[in-house]
Design an enzyme around this catalytic site. Structure first.
Site, PDB file in Angstrom:
ATOM      1  N   GLU A 310      63.172 -81.114  12.449  1.00 33.48           N
ATOM      2  CA  GLU A 310      63.521 -82.043  13.531  1.00 33.48           C
ATOM      3  C   GLU A 310      65.005 -82.052  13.869  1.00 33.48           C
ATOM      4  OE1 GLU A 310      62.519 -82.716  10.430  1.00 33.48           O
ATOM      5  OE2 GLU A 310      63.362 -84.576   9.624  1.00 33.48           O
ATOM      6  N   HIS A 334      55.062 -84.394  15.827  1.00 31.28           N
ATOM      7  CA  HIS A 334      55.688 -84.772  14.556  1.00 31.28           C
ATOM      8  C   HIS A 334      57.216 -84.661  14.636  1.00 31.28           C
ATOM      9  CE1 HIS A 334      55.829 -85.121  10.091  1.00 31.28           C
ATOM     10  NE2 HIS A 334      56.946 -84.427  10.274  1.00 31.28           N
ATOM     11  N   GLU A 335      57.691 -83.502  15.039  1.00 30.36           N
ATOM     12  CA  GLU A 335      59.153 -83.312  15.053  1.00 30.36           C
ATOM     13  C   GLU A 335      59.807 -84.223  16.086  1.00 30.36           C
ATOM     14  OE1 GLU A 335      59.902 -81.974  12.472  1.00 30.36           O
ATOM     15  OE2 GLU A 335      58.154 -80.727  12.051  1.00 30.36           O
ATOM     16  N   HIS A 338      60.332 -87.719  14.814  1.00 31.55           N
ATOM     17  CA  HIS A 338      61.526 -87.866  13.970  1.00 31.55           C
ATOM     18  C   HIS A 338      62.750 -88.317  14.777  1.00 31.55           C
ATOM     19  CE1 HIS A 338      60.469 -86.723   9.906  1.00 31.55           C
ATOM     20  NE2 HIS A 338      59.971 -85.563  10.255  1.00 31.55           N
ATOM     21  N   GLU A 357      59.234 -89.427   6.491  1.00 30.16           N
ATOM     22  CA  GLU A 357      58.026 -88.625   6.741  1.00 30.16           C
ATOM     23  C   GLU A 357      56.750 -89.462   6.893  1.00 30.16           C
ATOM     24  OE1 GLU A 357      58.174 -85.740   7.747  1.00 30.16           O
ATOM     25  OE2 GLU A 357      60.126 -85.001   7.069  1.00 30.16           O
ATOM     26  N   ASP A 413      64.024 -80.931  -3.224  1.00 29.77           N
ATOM     27  CA  ASP A 413      62.996 -79.948  -2.846  1.00 29.77           C
ATOM     28  C   ASP A 413      61.931 -79.789  -3.933  1.00 29.77           C
ATOM     29  OD1 ASP A 413      64.190 -79.432  -0.454  1.00 29.77           O
ATOM     30  OD2 ASP A 413      64.972 -77.460  -1.008  1.00 29.77           O
ATOM     31  N   TYR A 421      54.276 -88.154   3.197  1.00 25.94           N
ATOM     32  CA  TYR A 421      53.754 -88.078   4.558  1.00 25.94           C
ATOM     33  C   TYR A 421      52.458 -88.890   4.670  1.00 25.94           C
ATOM     34  CZ  TYR A 421      56.623 -83.815   5.313  1.00 25.94           C
ATOM     35  OH  TYR A 421      57.640 -82.913   5.439  1.00 25.94           O
TER      36      TYR A 421
HETATM   37  N1  BES Z   1      61.554 -82.526   7.974  1.00 23.00           N
HETATM   38  C1  BES Z   1      60.369 -81.799   7.723  1.00 23.00           C
HETATM   39  C2  BES Z   1      60.636 -80.459   7.094  1.00 23.00           C
HETATM   40  C3  BES Z   1      61.397 -80.519   5.790  1.00 23.00           C
HETATM   41  C4  BES Z   1      61.162 -81.516   4.858  1.00 23.00           C
HETATM   42  C5  BES Z   1      62.346 -79.565   5.516  1.00 23.00           C
HETATM   43  C6  BES Z   1      61.888 -81.547   3.677  1.00 23.00           C
HETATM   44  C7  BES Z   1      63.066 -79.591   4.342  1.00 23.00           C
HETATM   45  C8  BES Z   1      62.832 -80.593   3.417  1.00 23.00           C
HETATM   46  C9  BES Z   1      59.535 -81.610   8.997  1.00 23.00           C
HETATM   47  O1  BES Z   1      59.570 -82.709   9.844  1.00 23.00           O
HETATM   48  C10 BES Z   1      58.114 -81.419   8.578  1.00 23.00           C
HETATM   49  O2  BES Z   1      57.570 -82.294   7.962  1.00 23.00           O
HETATM   50  N2  BES Z   1      57.501 -80.288   8.906  1.00 23.00           N
HETATM   51  C11 BES Z   1      56.126 -79.981   8.574  1.00 23.00           C
HETATM   52  C12 BES Z   1      55.258 -79.974   9.793  1.00 23.00           C
HETATM   53  C13 BES Z   1      54.620 -81.270  10.144  1.00 23.00           C
HETATM   54  C14 BES Z   1      53.680 -81.093  11.323  1.00 23.00           C
HETATM   55  C15 BES Z   1      53.934 -81.958   9.007  1.00 23.00           C
HETATM   56  C16 BES Z   1      56.088 -78.588   8.004  1.00 23.00           C
HETATM   57  O3  BES Z   1      57.084 -77.887   8.083  1.00 23.00           O
HETATM   58  O4  BES Z   1      55.049 -78.178   7.487  1.00 23.00           O
HETATM   59 ZN    ZN Z   2      58.612 -84.413   9.132  1.00 27.92          ZN
END
Ligand code: BES
Ligand code: ZN
Length: 641
Positions: A310, A334-335, A338, A357, A413, A421
């Site tokens: 995002e 989703h993005e 955010h 999330e 991480d 989520y």
């Molecule tokens: N912000 C996240 C991606 C993220 C989280 C990157 C933690 C690094 C550390 C992003 O908004 C996200 O959740 N992406 C999901 C897709 C979404 C539709 C659930 C993904 O990348 O799978």
């Molecule tokens: Zn997210």
């Protein structure tokens, strides 16, 4: 200078929250003292320190960042200067501590007016695996600016340098950054914590035939000069700084939306994402104005390790959602969401990640419901539930299965999963059901309005919840229920569960086929299925099928050859569980060409269940690893070691 230890601090905060009743959430442990000795203060004035950052934010807080960086594709470095302007909170402090990881520091200078700069001394601490190295810089009396001259490492975790053959055009190299959660420090020395917000400007120098895009406003630049300038007028946390460089073209979709992608992909991407403007209007109607100016999408090469990121004003996205029928554009919802939950109101520490999330997942499904209908939204909710159960089973640290993980001493991480989520979204759906949609929408809108451009803690949310929602209907939701939502390692028994008629119909078709029904009857039903129905069908099949059944399915439904990365993913998992070798060559190509962690990591993990599987995984990984992002490499290295 105050030294603190990571573990005690965060454990204290988390443990405290876990035992606190909702009435006690006004009280937050401040700073670094153990809870018993800590001053008790209101949530808005004191906050827990971010255990994933070395920054001494009680002494200095960054307000503005100026970057002047050159991208060198031969050396694989970003090199130049980062200038930080900060507020001093502790008049006696003589040293600012910045986060870095694998940076080559060449020089540190200080200034009080931005005009004259004098060299100042600095020291780089030894690195820790989780957090990198603290950079300690002496700040002379009166100085409020620092300028660091540095270069990133070719193995910087927050950057991926791609060779031309890893792009779809095959002619030009590509670079992209991914700063969340704590990787901004691998390409900029800064206070790398979501608790600090800053504005920034940047000058990025690139090879003349390439285009640089940042998650910021572009300033006019001279065509063909290779120099691009940006400005971010809204204060943002460091994890939202983002840069991409490549052969990028732009196609507008509406007045304020458009798509950046390689020329070969840009038209298909703009078609797939054409409902973006409608999504923005929908979200504004629910939760208040979009406060970031433009909203663009930037489609990355397939090695991008996430589905989407995002980054403000320009979401970074995987090409694997461009399937031609808009069935995976919940990712855009989703993005985009955010832009309220996360970018506008930000988790103060990674321990509060569910505030980003969980809220976003709830918002995402509300947007999908509004734009595409209840049917699709409910399918997404059910698929989310299944992902939640799978994630909980895969997690080895029990507390990571709750909304309040213990991140002491850990790279955030390492605790990443869909738990924040999906459990977070279920929590908000529960509140919605108890107070009614109208009241809950108004409550969320107020949360975003009153905390716009702030970083917030779970304790702050609970206080706000108690004052502005729970008190409107005393007894509707108990403190004990709230505590259970936060602390439970499973779904509370009083949760309000989603239901999907569409997916129940898929289960009926599945059962009829499993009981001996013809594959042609199944195929006739399936011809109208969307991605979600396919995914649910395959993922809900028994893990052991006989070889004849698998072959019949594959022959009739052409699953091994599916061009849809989500469908192929669940099919390959079933193939691995059954040792169905016909699918393996296609699976190998998939694992080499795609770097999205969610799609590849489960395949490697499943393969490690048997010795033959593990050796196949290693064989594939030898070929795939060079094309993976450092974060994906780290995850798979850990699985196959
Ligand atoms: N912000 C996240 C991606 C993220 C989280 C990157 C933690 C690094 C550390 C992003 O908004 C996200 O959740 N992406 C999901 C897709 C979404 C539709 C659930 C993904 O990348 O799978
Ligand atoms: Zn997210």
């Amino acid at each position: 200078m105050s030294l603190r230890s990571f573990p005690e601090d965060l454990t204290a905060n988390v443990r405290w929250l876990r035992i606190a009743g909702a009435a006690a959430v006004l009280l937050v442990i401040a700073g670094c003292s153990p809870p018993s000795a800590a001053p008790i203060a209101s949530a808005s004035t004191h906050r827990p320190r971010d255990m994933a950052s070395y920054a001494n934010t009680d002494a200095f807080v960054t307000r503005h960042l100026s970057l002047d960086l050159t991208a060198d594709f031969d050396k694989r470095t970003l090199a130049g200067t980062a200038e930080l302007r900060f507020d001093r909170r502790d008049p006696g402090a003589q040293e600012i501590v910045l986060d870095t990881r694998e940076l080559q520091i060449q020089k540190a200078e200080a200034s009080s007016d931005g005009g004259t700069w004098t060299s100042t001394t600095y020291r780089l601490d030894p690195a820790t695996a989780a957090f990198g190295s603290a950079l300690r810089v002496v700040v002379p009396q009166g100085a409020d600016r620092l300028r660091i001259t540095y270069a990133s490492s070719p193995s910087a975790r927050g950057l991926q340098w791609l060779l031309p053959e890893q792009t779809s055009g095959k002619k030009h190299p590509f670079l992209f950054s991914q700063a969340q959660a704590i990787h901004a420090r691998s390409f900029i020395p800064l206070q790398d914590t979501p608790g600090v917000r800053m504005t920034y400007d940047a000058t990025i120098r690139v090879p003349k035939d390439l285009v640089a895009v940042m998650a910021a406003e572009a300033k006019p630049s001279e065509k063909g000069s290779g120099i691009f300038s940006f400005h971010m007028p809204q204060p943002i946390p460091s994890y939202l700084i983002a840069l991409a460089i490549g052969d990028l073209a732009f196609k507008p979709m509406s007045e304020r939306t458009g798509v950046w992608a390689e020329p070969t992909t840009v038209a298909a991407a703009a078609k797939e994402f054409e409902d973006t403007e409608q999504m923005i209007k929908t979200t504004e109607a629910l939760y208040g104005p979009y406060r970031w100016g433009r909203y663009d999408l930037l489609v990355l090469p397939p090695s991008f390790p996430f589905g989407g990121m995002e980054n403000p004003r320009v979401t970074f996205a995987t090409p694997t959602v461009i399937v031609g029928d808009k069935s995976l554009v919940a990712l855009v919802a989703h993005e985009l969401a955010h832009s309220w939950s996360g970018n506008l109101v930000t988790n103060a520490t990674w321990g509060d990640f569910w505030l980003n999330e969980g809220f976003t997942t709830y918002l995402e499904r509300r947007i999908v419901e509004q734009v595409y209908g209840r049917r699709l939204a409910d399918m997404e909710r059910i698929i989310g539930l299944r992902d939640l159960a799978q994630a909980r089973a895969d997690l080895s640290v029990p507390r990571d299965r709750s909304l309040l993980p213990d991140l002491a001493g850990r790279d955030p991480d390492d605790a990443y999963s869909v738990v924040p989520y999906e459990q977070g979204a279920l929590f908000l759906s529960f509140l919605e059901s108890k107070f009614g949609r109208g009241a809950f929408d108004a409550f969320l809108r107020r949360w975003f309005d009153e905390h716009a451009f702030e970083s917030v803690t779970t304790a702050q949310f609970l206080e706000f919840l108690s004052t502005h929602l729970l008190s409107t209907k005393p007894g509707a939701v108990t403190d004990a229920q709230i505590q259970e939502w936060l602390n439970s390692e499973g779904i509370p028994p009083f949760a309000v569960m989603p239901k999907s008629d569409a997916l129940e119909k898929v289960e009926q078709a599945r059962d009829a086929w499993l009981k001996g029904g013809s594959v042609d009857t199944l195929a006739a039903t399936a011809s109208a299925w969307s991605t979600q129905e396919w995914v649910h069908f395959i993922d809900s099949l028994p893990r052991k099928l006989d070889a004849k059944q698998l072959e019949a399915l594959d022959r009739r439904l052409e699953l091994t050859a599916s061009p849809n990365a989500e469908i192929a993913h669940v099919w390959f998992r079933l193939a691995i569980a059954n040792g169905y070798k016909t699918a393996f060559p296609a699976m190998e190509r998939y694992m080499i060409s795609i770097g999205r962690r969610k799609l590849i990591v489960p395949l490697y993990r499943d393969l490690t269940a048997t010795p033959e599987g593990k050796s196949l995984a290693k064989q594939i990984y030898t070929k795939a690893r060079p094309g993976y992002h450092p974060m994906a490499q780290g995850t798979v290295d850990g699985l196959l070691k």
